[in-house]
Design a protein around this motif. Sequence first.
Motif, PDB file in Angstrom:
ATOM      1  N   VAL A 123       0.815  -1.215   0.000  1.00 50.24           N
ATOM      2  CA  VAL A 123       0.000   0.000   0.000  1.00 50.24           C
ATOM      3  C   VAL A 123       0.848   1.265   0.000  1.00 50.24           C
ATOM      4  CG1 VAL A 123      -2.018  -1.101   1.021  1.00 50.24           C
ATOM      5  CG2 VAL A 123      -0.285  -0.097   2.510  1.00 50.24           C
ATOM      6  N   GLU A 124       2.076   1.164   0.450  1.00 45.22           N
ATOM      7  CA  GLU A 124       2.981   2.317   0.421  1.00 45.22           C
ATOM      8  C   GLU A 124       3.471   2.601  -0.996  1.00 45.22           C
ATOM      9  OE1 GLU A 124       3.699   4.286   3.092  1.00 45.22           O
ATOM     10  OE2 GLU A 124       2.222   3.078   4.155  1.00 45.22           O
ATOM     11  N   ARG A 125       3.536   1.576  -1.810  1.00 52.43           N
ATOM     12  CA  ARG A 125       4.054   1.709  -3.169  1.00 52.43           C
ATOM     13  C   ARG A 125       2.939   1.935  -4.197  1.00 52.43           C
ATOM     14  NH1 ARG A 125       8.716  -2.144  -5.267  1.00 52.43           N
ATOM     15  NH2 ARG A 125       9.886  -0.516  -4.267  1.00 52.43           N
ATOM     16  N   CYS A 126       1.746   1.426  -3.941  1.00 54.49           N
ATOM     17  CA  CYS A 126       0.626   1.495  -4.885  1.00 54.49           C
ATOM     18  C   CYS A 126       0.290   2.948  -5.233  1.00 54.49           C
ATOM     19  CB  CYS A 126      -0.605   0.808  -4.288  1.00 54.49           C
ATOM     20  SG  CYS A 126      -2.035   0.806  -5.384  1.00 54.49           S
ATOM     21  N   VAL A 127       0.121   3.201  -6.537  1.00 56.64           N
ATOM     22  CA  VAL A 127      -0.254   4.536  -7.006  1.00 56.64           C
ATOM     23  C   VAL A 127      -1.668   4.561  -7.569  1.00 56.64           C
ATOM     24  CG1 VAL A 127       2.125   5.254  -7.453  1.00 56.64           C
ATOM     25  CG2 VAL A 127       0.798   4.166  -9.282  1.00 56.64           C
ATOM     26  N   GLY A 128      -2.358   3.431  -7.512  1.00 55.63           N
ATOM     27  CA  GLY A 128      -3.742   3.371  -7.974  1.00 55.63           C
ATOM     28  C   GLY A 128      -3.903   3.313  -9.478  1.00 55.63           C
ATOM     29  N   ALA A 129      -2.914   2.777 -10.181  1.00 54.54           N
ATOM     30  CA  ALA A 129      -3.014   2.665 -11.639  1.00 54.54           C
ATOM     31  C   ALA A 129      -4.142   1.722 -12.054  1.00 54.54           C
ATOM     32  CB  ALA A 129      -1.686   2.186 -12.237  1.00 54.54           C
ATOM     33  N   VAL A 155      -9.758 -11.136  -8.657  1.00 59.49           N
ATOM     34  CA  VAL A 155      -8.843 -11.177  -7.521  1.00 59.49           C
ATOM     35  C   VAL A 155      -8.638  -9.800  -6.887  1.00 59.49           C
ATOM     36  CG1 VAL A 155      -6.494 -11.782  -6.797  1.00 59.49           C
ATOM     37  CG2 VAL A 155      -7.655 -13.145  -8.547  1.00 59.49           C
ATOM     38  N   PHE A 156      -8.611  -8.747  -7.713  1.00 63.75           N
ATOM     39  CA  PHE A 156      -8.299  -7.407  -7.227  1.00 63.75           C
ATOM     40  C   PHE A 156      -9.455  -6.445  -7.457  1.00 63.75           C
ATOM     41  CE2 PHE A 156      -4.316  -9.337  -8.581  1.00 63.75           C
ATOM     42  CZ  PHE A 156      -3.501  -9.135  -7.475  1.00 63.75           C
ATOM     43  N   THR A 157      -9.516  -5.439  -6.592  1.00 66.31           N
ATOM     44  CA  THR A 157     -10.430  -4.318  -6.769  1.00 66.31           C
ATOM     45  C   THR A 157      -9.685  -3.072  -6.321  1.00 66.31           C
ATOM     46  OG1 THR A 157     -12.673  -3.517  -6.374  1.00 66.31           O
ATOM     47  CG2 THR A 157     -11.512  -4.453  -4.480  1.00 66.31           C
ATOM     48  N   GLN A 158     -10.361  -1.938  -6.356  1.00 63.67           N
ATOM     49  CA  GLN A 158      -9.765  -0.712  -5.853  1.00 63.67           C
ATOM     50  C   GLN A 158     -10.645  -0.180  -4.727  1.00 63.67           C
ATOM     51  OE1 GLN A 158      -9.205   0.957  -9.965  1.00 63.67           O
ATOM     52  NE2 GLN A 158      -7.317   1.686  -9.011  1.00 63.67           N
ATOM     53  N   ASP A 159     -10.007   0.361  -3.696  1.00 66.06           N
ATOM     54  CA  ASP A 159     -10.760   0.894  -2.565  1.00 66.06           C
ATOM     55  C   ASP A 159     -11.328   2.274  -2.913  1.00 66.06           C
ATOM     56  OD1 ASP A 159      -8.657   2.737  -2.242  1.00 66.06           O
ATOM     57  OD2 ASP A 159      -7.832   1.729  -0.480  1.00 66.06           O
ATOM     58  N   VAL A 198      -6.714  -6.758  -2.516  1.00 64.50           N
ATOM     59  CA  VAL A 198      -6.996  -8.146  -2.869  1.00 64.50           C
ATOM     60  C   VAL A 198      -8.371  -8.479  -2.310  1.00 64.50           C
ATOM     61  CG1 VAL A 198      -6.240 -10.539  -2.650  1.00 64.50           C
ATOM     62  CG2 VAL A 198      -4.538  -8.709  -2.773  1.00 64.50           C
ATOM     63  N   LEU A 199      -9.229  -9.042  -3.143  1.00 61.27           N
ATOM     64  CA  LEU A 199     -10.579  -9.392  -2.711  1.00 61.27           C
ATOM     65  C   LEU A 199     -10.555 -10.464  -1.625  1.00 61.27           C
ATOM     66  CD1 LEU A 199     -12.348  -9.491  -6.175  1.00 61.27           C
ATOM     67  CD2 LEU A 199     -12.707  -7.802  -4.365  1.00 61.27           C
ATOM     68  N   THR A 200     -11.493 -10.381  -0.709  1.00 59.39           N
ATOM     69  CA  THR A 200     -11.615 -11.344   0.373  1.00 59.39           C
ATOM     70  C   THR A 200     -11.739 -12.761  -0.184  1.00 59.39           C
ATOM     71  OG1 THR A 200     -12.708  -9.692   1.728  1.00 59.39           O
ATOM     72  CG2 THR A 200     -13.001 -11.985   2.386  1.00 59.39           C
TER      73      THR A 200
END
Length: 69
Positions: A10-16, A26-30, A37-39
């Motif tokens: 989460v420190e590196r993620c830029v939301g691309a 598998v993935f979503t965006q908050d 990562v999806l539950t």
Amino acid sequence: MSPVKIEVDVERCVGAGMCALTAPAVFTQDDDGFSVVLTGQEASDEPHPLVRDAVRACPVSAVSLRTEE
């Protein structure tokens, strides 16, 4: 075979959003646009087939796979 854990730094993620576009099962965006990562997808013996593509697609290498021991 050891379970594989999917992680988003989460420190590196830029939301691309490349991971969510590549592997939407598998993935979503908050709410702030960062990857999550999806539950139920966090760890498994055999991750979804597109997870490795999502790891490669991340422009800042925020998505990774780690073998749990």
